[in-house]
Every structure is written in C-alpha cells, then in structure tokens.
Design an enzyme around this catalytic site. Sequence first.
Site, short mmCIF file in Angstrom:
data_model
loop_
_atom_site.label_atom_id
_atom_site.label_comp_id
_atom_site.label_asym_id
_atom_site.label_seq_id
_atom_site.Cartn_x
_atom_site.Cartn_y
_atom_site.Cartn_z
N HIS A 122 -8.97 81.99 61.39
CA HIS A 122 -9.04 82.16 59.93
C HIS A 122 -8.81 80.80 59.29
O HIS A 122 -7.93 80.05 59.69
CB HIS A 122 -7.97 83.16 59.49
N CYS A 161 -6.72 88.70 55.06
CA CYS A 161 -7.42 87.64 55.81
C CYS A 161 -7.73 88.02 57.26
O CYS A 161 -8.51 87.34 57.92
CB CYS A 161 -6.62 86.34 55.76
N ASN A 191 -9.98 78.78 51.56
CA ASN A 191 -9.62 80.05 52.21
C ASN A 191 -10.43 81.17 51.56
O ASN A 191 -10.18 81.53 50.41
CB ASN A 191 -8.12 80.27 52.04
N1 ACO Z 1 -0.59 70.12 43.32
C1 ACO Z 1 0.50 69.32 43.25
N2 ACO Z 1 1.73 69.75 43.54
C2 ACO Z 1 1.87 71.03 43.92
C3 ACO Z 1 0.78 71.90 44.02
C4 ACO Z 1 -0.48 71.40 43.71
N3 ACO Z 1 -1.60 72.17 43.76
N4 ACO Z 1 1.24 73.10 44.42
C5 ACO Z 1 2.55 72.99 44.59
N5 ACO Z 1 2.95 71.74 44.29
C6 ACO Z 1 4.28 71.21 44.34
C7 ACO Z 1 5.34 72.27 44.21
O1 ACO Z 1 5.63 72.52 42.86
C8 ACO Z 1 6.50 71.63 44.93
O2 ACO Z 1 7.09 70.71 44.07
P1 ACO Z 1 8.69 70.52 44.03
O3 ACO Z 1 9.06 70.04 45.42
O4 ACO Z 1 8.90 69.50 42.97
O5 ACO Z 1 9.25 71.87 43.71
C9 ACO Z 1 5.82 70.85 46.03
O6 ACO Z 1 4.48 70.63 45.61
C10 ACO Z 1 5.78 71.58 47.34
O7 ACO Z 1 5.32 70.64 48.24
P2 ACO Z 1 5.51 70.82 49.80
O8 ACO Z 1 6.80 71.51 50.10
O9 ACO Z 1 5.28 69.51 50.44
O10 ACO Z 1 4.34 71.80 50.10
P3 ACO Z 1 3.93 72.27 51.53
O11 ACO Z 1 3.77 71.13 52.45
O12 ACO Z 1 4.82 73.41 51.95
O13 ACO Z 1 2.51 72.84 51.27
C11 ACO Z 1 1.28 74.85 51.05
C12 ACO Z 1 2.35 73.95 50.43
C13 ACO Z 1 -0.05 74.11 51.09
C14 ACO Z 1 1.13 76.09 50.18
C15 ACO Z 1 1.73 75.21 52.47
O14 ACO Z 1 3.00 75.78 52.46
C16 ACO Z 1 0.78 76.16 53.12
O15 ACO Z 1 -0.31 75.81 53.42
N6 ACO Z 1 1.22 77.37 53.41
C17 ACO Z 1 0.35 78.35 53.97
C18 ACO Z 1 -0.14 79.13 52.87
C19 ACO Z 1 -1.54 79.54 53.05
O16 ACO Z 1 -2.36 78.99 53.74
N7 ACO Z 1 -1.84 80.57 52.34
C20 ACO Z 1 -3.14 81.08 52.32
C21 ACO Z 1 -3.09 82.53 52.25
S1 ACO Z 1 -2.38 83.15 53.64
C22 ACO Z 1 -3.47 83.27 54.78
O17 ACO Z 1 -4.63 83.13 54.54
C23 ACO Z 1 -2.95 83.52 56.10
#
Ligand code: ACO
Length: 318
Positions: free
Chosen positions: A245, A112, A275
């Site tokens: 980004h 990225c 993304n």
């Molecule tokens: N739909 C519904 N539920 C989901 C989904 C989905 N698509 N994906 C995960 N869940 C569930 C998980 O199973 C988990 O459930 P559990 O608690 O029962 O185990 C729960 O949701 C997790 O929820 P949160 O902890 O509230 O999630 P969070 O607020 O941490 O958000 C996310 C997750 C969006 C991935 C966040 O951590 C994030 O944005 N991280 C950055 C990652 C990113 O942007 N990556 C892109 C690539 S990296 C880059 O470009 C730099």
Amino acid sequence: MYSRIIGTGSYLPAKLLTNRDLESVVDTTDEWIYSRSGIRERHIAADDENASDLAVAAARKAMQAADVGPEDIGLIVVATTTPDMIFPSTACLVQHKLGIKNCPAFDMQAVCSGFVYALATADKFLRSGACRHALVIGAEIYSRILDWKDRSTCVLFGDGAGAVVLGLSDTPGVLSTHLHADGSYHEVLSVPGCVSRGEIKGHPFVVMEGSAVFKFAVKVLEEVALEALAANGLSPREVDWLIPHQANIRIIQATAKKLGLGMDKVVATVERHANTSAASIPLALDEAVRDGRIRPGNLVLLEGVGGGFTWGAALLRW
Ligand code: ACO
C-alpha cells in the site's frame, strides 16, 4: 481450481495537484511533504467525477487487457471508503455503467486494505465455483473526505482507481491470501462522522495519529508478508516484486528493509499518486504490469494496512 489475475487497468483523474500548489492552500512546503512522505504530487477528481466513474474507467482497461466482455463477468467487488452515495453500493453503479447483467455486486470497506480484502474475497468465490470471472476494483476520492485546512492530513492523499479481472485457472495465480483486523485501534485513523436525521453528525474528515499509524504499519506489513511467504514455504529473497500500500515512502522503505528486500524489488508510486487508499495497490500493480516489470512466473506480494486497523497480503505467481 485456482484464480489468476488475467488483466489489469487503472485511471487517474486529469487534475494534478503538486506540493508547490499546496503551499498556497495550507502552511506547508514541498520540502516538508517530500521528506516526510516521499510524495510530490497527487491527482484530484473533477467535481462531476465520482468513485464509480473512476472505477469504470479502470475496469474497462482491465477488461480489455483480459479480453473479456460484460457477459463474462460473474462478480463485482469494489473496495472503496468514498462511495458515490450511502447506497446503492458503488459496485452496483459500476455494474450498471458497464452494462453487466445478473451478477452479485457489492462494496468492500476495509479502507487502505480494501483491495487485498476484495481480492481475497473474489478468489474464494472463484475457487468455490461460484463464477468464472470477477472484476475487483479499488476506487477512491479522498479529496472529498479531507479537511483542506488540516495540513497534517490533506497533503498525504490523492484520488484514483485500479482494477483487475480475476479468472479461473488450473494453475495457481493467487497462491494465498491473509486478512487481519483489530478494531481496538479504531480511533487512531478514522473519519468520525455520519449522516443522522439528514444532518452530518461528528467530523466527516480524515483524522489520524500519524506516528502511531506509521509504527503499526511497519510492524504488520512485515508480519503479514512473512506469514504469506511461510504459508507457501517461500522466503523473502524469492519475492520478485513487493507491491505495498502506497501511504508513505518511509513506511515502504522500512518494510522492504525488514524483509531484506532492495528497493529495486519494490513498486513505488507514492511520489506521483500520494495515498489513494484502496486504489493504491491496483494502481501500482497496473503500472508495473504495463511497463513490463512484472513478467510471467514472477512472485508478486501485495500487502496493505489501513483504518480499523485492517491489514492483509496476497501472494501471487504471475
Ligand atoms: N507541513 C509542514 N509542517 C507540518 C505538516 C505539513 N503538511 N503537517 C504537520 N506538520 C508539523 C506538525 O504541526 C508538527 O509540528 P510541531 O512539531 O511544531 O508540533 C510537525 O510537523 C510534526 O513533524 P514530525 O514529527 O517530524 O512528523 P513525522 O515525521 O511524524 O511525519 C507523518 C508526519 C508524515 C504524518 C508521519 O507520521 C506518517 O507518515 N505517518 C503515517 C501516516 C500515514 O501514512 N497515513 C496515511 C493513512 S494510513 C494508511 O494509509 C495506512
């Protein structure tokens, strides 16, 4: 001599995939995706489109905006994590498709952060006198490296391309660039697969520790923005446009807040593009140039973070 962006372009594949559409693909909801990431929809490449096709479409628009032809281009750098094939590089395919002859062409693999890495590299080529015009492109088809059964990753990404033409200038356009990497984080965000003896070895899809990525991204996006500004004796309040980004609106908002910038100074496209990795910054840049938000004289800060980890910034005077 300095380098300056003299034209921008972008391309998004025609097919739109909304969060509502995804509700029938994996166990998710529009509400979950939007509240966690700020994403509503993403574009998905057609089966017969490759990264080089997206790159070429964006590059043609950038070259038109810059009023340069194939004969003017002296360097092509394509930032991509999703090349058409293992080799030749996507940049060589782009060179051929655009009818550009006899210039260096290579891919940049910094996930990225790829566009910032590519821009920094091309800037150094121009400033060293190696060429007068460079085509710098970010092009990605993440839909092909996503596990469409993994709801924690497949909802976050999209496909697209953005391009700029960098030209020599006697006044600074690119003020400075700042690149970093720390490979000790290689397992936090990766596609841990490869082709070995004709077979795929490992897992050829994106895997990530979402919350670790989130925390790291917010930390280094603040740090590298401050580093770029300090190197030029400037402060955050002098920034006209921050173009980070586009991974997640919460990362973007947290970064802006740490820098003391209102969201009215931030270009955000993540809601409509998701993304697009190396393509996200040039896609957002092109949108803000074409709709007139970015004006001559503006101070524009580009910054990215991605797998590796890699991160970096480029500070521009428009
Ligand atoms: N739909 C519904 N539920 C989901 C989904 C989905 N698509 N994906 C995960 N869940 C569930 C998980 O199973 C988990 O459930 P559990 O608690 O029962 O185990 C729960 O949701 C997790 O929820 P949160 O902890 O509230 O999630 P969070 O607020 O941490 O958000 C996310 C997750 C969006 C991935 C966040 O951590 C994030 O944005 N991280 C950055 C990652 C990113 O942007 N990556 C892109 C690539 S990296 C880059 O470009 C730099």
